[in-house]
Design an enzyme around this catalytic site. Structure first.
Site, PDB file in Angstrom:
ATOM      1  N   ARG A  64      18.321 -15.143  -4.129  1.00 18.76           N
ATOM      2  CA  ARG A  64      19.322 -15.107  -3.305  1.00 18.76           C
ATOM      3  C   ARG A  64      18.508 -16.888  -2.295  1.00 18.76           C
ATOM      4  O   ARG A  64      19.337 -17.249  -2.136  1.00 18.76           O
ATOM      5  CB  ARG A  64      19.338 -14.284  -2.384  1.00 18.76           C
ATOM      6  CG  ARG A  64      20.525 -13.432  -3.422  1.00 18.76           C
ATOM      7  CD  ARG A  64      20.449 -11.677  -2.809  1.00 18.76           C
ATOM      8  NE  ARG A  64      21.683 -13.058  -1.039  1.00 18.76           N
ATOM      9  CZ  ARG A  64      21.987 -11.435  -0.067  1.00 18.76           C
ATOM     10  NH1 ARG A  64      21.876 -10.206  -0.291  1.00 18.76           N
ATOM     11  NH2 ARG A  64      23.032 -11.822   0.453  1.00 18.76           N
TER      12      ARG A  64
ATOM     13  N   ASP B 265      23.038 -16.334   6.584  1.00 18.91           N
ATOM     14  CA  ASP B 265      22.293 -16.724   5.910  1.00 18.91           C
ATOM     15  C   ASP B 265      21.149 -18.092   6.685  1.00 18.91           C
ATOM     16  O   ASP B 265      20.743 -18.931   6.307  1.00 18.91           O
ATOM     17  CB  ASP B 265      23.510 -18.118   4.836  1.00 18.91           C
ATOM     18  CG  ASP B 265      24.627 -18.503   5.857  1.00 18.91           C
ATOM     19  OD1 ASP B 265      24.413 -18.838   6.693  1.00 18.91           O
ATOM     20  OD2 ASP B 265      25.636 -17.811   5.611  1.00 18.91           O
TER      21      ASP B 265
ATOM     22  N   HIS C  49      24.139  -8.877  10.911  1.00 20.41           N
ATOM     23  CA  HIS C  49      23.431  -7.961   9.948  1.00 20.41           C
ATOM     24  C   HIS C  49      21.876  -9.227   9.786  1.00 20.41           C
ATOM     25  O   HIS C  49      21.674  -8.378   8.859  1.00 20.41           O
ATOM     26  CB  HIS C  49      24.263  -7.986   8.744  1.00 20.41           C
ATOM     27  CG  HIS C  49      25.954  -7.070   8.429  1.00 20.41           C
ATOM     28  ND1 HIS C  49      26.901  -8.442   8.032  1.00 20.41           N
ATOM     29  CD2 HIS C  49      25.800  -6.645   9.688  1.00 20.41           C
ATOM     30  CE1 HIS C  49      28.065  -7.552   8.927  1.00 20.41           C
ATOM     31  NE2 HIS C  49      27.033  -5.861   9.452  1.00 20.41           N
TER      32      HIS C  49
ATOM     33  N   CYS D 239       4.576  -2.851  11.390  1.00 17.43           N
ATOM     34  CA  CYS D 239       4.254  -3.412  12.337  1.00 17.43           C
ATOM     35  C   CYS D 239       4.955  -4.308  13.043  1.00 17.43           C
ATOM     36  O   CYS D 239       6.312  -4.723  12.182  1.00 17.43           O
ATOM     37  CB  CYS D 239       3.109  -3.400  12.662  1.00 17.43           C
ATOM     38  SG  CYS D 239       2.459  -6.049  11.700  1.00 17.43           S
TER      39      CYS D 239
ATOM     40  N   GLY E 128      37.187 -17.038   9.891  1.00 22.10           N
ATOM     41  CA  GLY E 128      36.500 -17.595   8.321  1.00 22.10           C
ATOM     42  C   GLY E 128      35.896 -15.480   7.983  1.00 22.10           C
ATOM     43  O   GLY E 128      35.185 -15.161   7.081  1.00 22.10           O
TER      44      GLY E 128
ATOM     45  N   ASN F 264      41.610 -18.799   9.998  1.00 23.55           N
ATOM     46  CA  ASN F 264      40.946 -18.226   8.193  1.00 23.55           C
ATOM     47  C   ASN F 264      42.439 -19.113   7.117  1.00 23.55           C
ATOM     48  O   ASN F 264      42.805 -19.754   8.241  1.00 23.55           O
ATOM     49  CB  ASN F 264      42.122 -16.909   7.799  1.00 23.55           C
ATOM     50  CG  ASN F 264      41.091 -15.345   8.744  1.00 23.55           C
ATOM     51  OD1 ASN F 264      39.013 -16.900   8.507  1.00 23.55           O
ATOM     52  ND2 ASN F 264      40.963 -14.667   9.956  1.00 23.55           N
TER      53      ASN F 264
HETATM   54 ZN   LIG Z   1       2.704  -5.205   9.657  1.00 24.39          ZN
END
Ligand SMILES: [Zn+2]
Length: 251
Positions: free
Chosen positions: A69, A103, A118, A129, A191, A217
């Site tokens: 990706r 992105d 997200h 950590c 969008g 949209n």
């Molecule tokens: Zn670590």
């Protein structure tokens, strides 16, 4: 309603804008379809790979997918819709961008105030950590390299800094998103059909706050009936047009 008429209405409000952004904004950024890459990933669905369970079962598979990706993402650039939002921020009439996209294209377009609901695919963090590093790098995204370990604690893996299926949202990010929603008087929904929770609740907060909601949209969506104005068409065209006219009017 056409863009000029919407701008007339918005300009009367002394607008403070918050934007809620979805996948439609990144469509014009030259991201080739993911399924293109060798057909290798055709048999997998995101719901099977972007989960804590998949990562603990087969981290090499999950990292191979994220590297694939990333290689695609490295070929993409912000488009005029991203730059319009940066312009609104620079003119001090926008508080920030609440995006469902991982992105990182808003950051590349120069926007500063961004809540990435997200998470961020361009970063990797330690599973244990607080270590975090950038991952949008051709070397790191190469095929067939070993699993990345944390350079701080050495024994723990790095993972993509995204919110996986089944994981809770970051509460600080969400708090910022609701703050901006209540501090603004205009919400742009761009969008996205706005139906995926919890982002779907933000227009409801905006309404309770007496904000006006403007949708950008391609065509009518489930959120259209909720919006004061709907501007249909590719947002990489409609949003720059709206922004330019608005800044001419109030700038
Ligand atoms: Zn670590």
């Amino acid at each position: 309603m056409n863009i000029t008429s919407v701008v007339e209405e918005v300009a009367k409000l002394n607008p403070t804008i918050v934007s809620v952004v979805g996948a439609g904004v990144s469509k014009a950024s030259g991201m080739p379809t993911f399924r293109g890459e060798d057909g290798l990933w055709n048999n997998y669905r995101a719901e099977e790979l972007a989960t804590p369970h998949a990562f603990s079962r087969d981290p090499k598979l999950v990292w191979a997918w994220y590297r694939a990706r990333m290689r695609i993402l490295l070929e993409s650039e912000p488009n005029p819709a991203h730059y319009s939002l940066t312009e609104l921020e620079e003119e001090n009439i926008a508080l920030g961008i609440i995006t469902q996209n991982v992105d990182g294209l808003h950051e590349l377009a120069g926007s500063k105030n961004i809540v990435e609901i997200h998470g961020r695919i361009r970063y990797a963090r330690c599973v244990s950590c607080n270590y975090i590093e950038r991952w949008d790098d051709e070397k790191k995204a190469q095929k067939g390299i070993e699993l990345p370990y944390c350079p701080e604690c050495e024994t723990n893996l790095l993972r993509p800094d995204v919110v996986w299926f089944g994981e809770p949202l970051d509460s600080q990010r969400w708090q910022k998103a609701t703050e901006w929603t209540t501090q603004s008087n205009v919400m742009l929904v761009i969008g996205t059909s706005g139906v995926v929770a919890p982002v779907s609740t933000l227009p409801i907060y905006a309404k309770q706050n007496n904000s006006i909601i403007i949708e950008f949209n391609i065509e009518a969506t489930p959120i259209s009936s909720y919006c004061d104005y709907s501007i249909f068409g590719p947002c990489e065209e409609t949003l720059p047009d709206f922004t330019k006219k608005l800044l001419n009017k109030i700038g």
